[in-house]
Design an enzyme around this catalytic site. Sequence first.
Site, PDB file in Angstrom:
ATOM      1  N   GLY A 192      14.937 -18.171  17.114  1.00  0.00           N
ATOM      2  CA  GLY A 192      14.560 -17.947  18.513  1.00  0.00           C
ATOM      3  C   GLY A 192      13.397 -17.000  18.706  1.00  0.00           C
ATOM      4  CE1 TYR A 205      26.233 -24.033   9.346  1.00  0.00           C
ATOM      5  CE2 TYR A 205      25.638 -26.155  10.256  1.00  0.00           C
ATOM      6  CZ  TYR A 205      25.315 -25.057   9.508  1.00  0.00           C
ATOM      7  OH  TYR A 205      24.075 -24.968   8.926  1.00  0.00           O
ATOM      8  CG  LEU A 259      12.198 -23.030  17.445  1.00  0.00           C
ATOM      9  CD1 LEU A 259      13.022 -23.389  18.679  1.00  0.00           C
ATOM     10  CD2 LEU A 259      10.708 -23.091  17.757  1.00  0.00           C
ATOM     11  CG  LEU A 286       8.291 -18.466  15.749  1.00  0.00           C
ATOM     12  CD1 LEU A 286       8.393 -19.560  14.701  1.00  0.00           C
ATOM     13  CD2 LEU A 286       6.872 -17.928  15.839  1.00  0.00           C
ATOM     14  CB  THR A 287      11.530 -19.094  22.174  1.00  0.00           C
ATOM     15  OG1 THR A 287      12.305 -17.872  22.212  1.00  0.00           O
ATOM     16  CG2 THR A 287      12.230 -20.113  21.290  1.00  0.00           C
ATOM     17  N   GLY A 288       9.540 -16.447  21.993  1.00  0.00           N
ATOM     18  CA  GLY A 288       9.059 -15.290  22.745  1.00  0.00           C
ATOM     19  C   GLY A 288      10.119 -14.606  23.577  1.00  0.00           C
ATOM     20  CE  LYS A 289      16.225 -17.007  22.201  1.00  0.00           C
ATOM     21  NZ  LYS A 289      17.245 -18.074  22.399  1.00  0.00           N
ATOM     22  CB  SER A 336      15.726 -20.978  10.909  1.00  0.00           C
ATOM     23  OG  SER A 336      16.049 -19.947  11.798  1.00  0.00           O
TER      24      SER A 336
END
Length: 347
Positions: free
Chosen positions: A241, A53, A238, A243-246, A236
């Site tokens: 990302g 990372y 989400l 599943l945040t809807g963004k 992961s």
Amino acid sequence: MKMNKLGRTSIEVSQFCLGSMTWGTQNTADEAHAQIDRAVDAGINFIDTAEMYPVNPISEETIGRTERIIGLWFERDMRRDEVILATKHSGEGLSIVRDGAPISSKTIADTVEGSLRRLRTDYIDLYQFHWPNRGSYMFRKNWDFDPSGQLMLDTQEHMEEALDALQKEVKRGTIRAFGLSNESAWGTTKWLETAERMGGPRVASVQNEYSLLCRLYDTDMAEMSLQEEVQLLAFSPLAAGLLTGKYQGGKVPAKSRMSLSADLGGRRTPRAFEAVAAYLDIAKRHGLDPTQMALAWCKTRPFMGSIIFGATTMAQLETCLGAVDLDLSADVMAEIGAAHRQHPMPY
């Protein structure tokens, strides 16, 4: 904050774990330290990182930077004893680490030392193998996975020599527990059998992708987890990302993960957006934040050890922390189950 025992070890980890893979590219050291401060204050005692990372992108120039950032936090606050720290040894094929060499008894000691040096600590609580040498069906490889080229004798020999090297690290006091990542049920049980026969460190956890959109863990791995007391560390949760809807409606927010990785590692498909829409509808009907609903759902899984989430802003971190005390109703759970049947494995 609920605490869970890690496998059969004496280590207790918080139900939520702070992920770190954006620290050093999308986040500065100061931003990362502020995230750690807030997470620890909220009751999170678990931080997950890796020698490779940060990501987005992975590069030779940034390899190890995230571990160094965490090490600076330890040095600044002298709060090492408040944190359960997990890191990972990269597997075969990553050319910018050890020229792509596989995990072996020849690489483990030096790799542990490198992480300890960057992390500015003398021990790692959970040392994980990032992916198996023989390959993996993770990262969307499940669609055409073919293990016919694997040689069991090679795998067995690797496990024996790796466990011997890991046991030496346990005796030195540099690692407390051993975990896997991106592993299968067969692979995990072979590690367990080999450790029992040899006396090496027993697998305590498996870190695999898991979310409302990625439920590969729900069958053989779930059974293995419960029968063998090897918990899932879900990464992961989400779905990068989604599943945040963004990202609905073709949106790509500036500095978001999709702005850096257009296909979200193979997760960006038409069916994924359809599935997300179904989950967003459930959240809306019940007055829930979709991010918090997705994370709270992960808490309900019987094999869950800890849920690893990441944030690039403090606002995102606060939203995620809102899932700590959220319990989903039976109606919400039933609707989530129905949506899963309608939208299974959308990527």
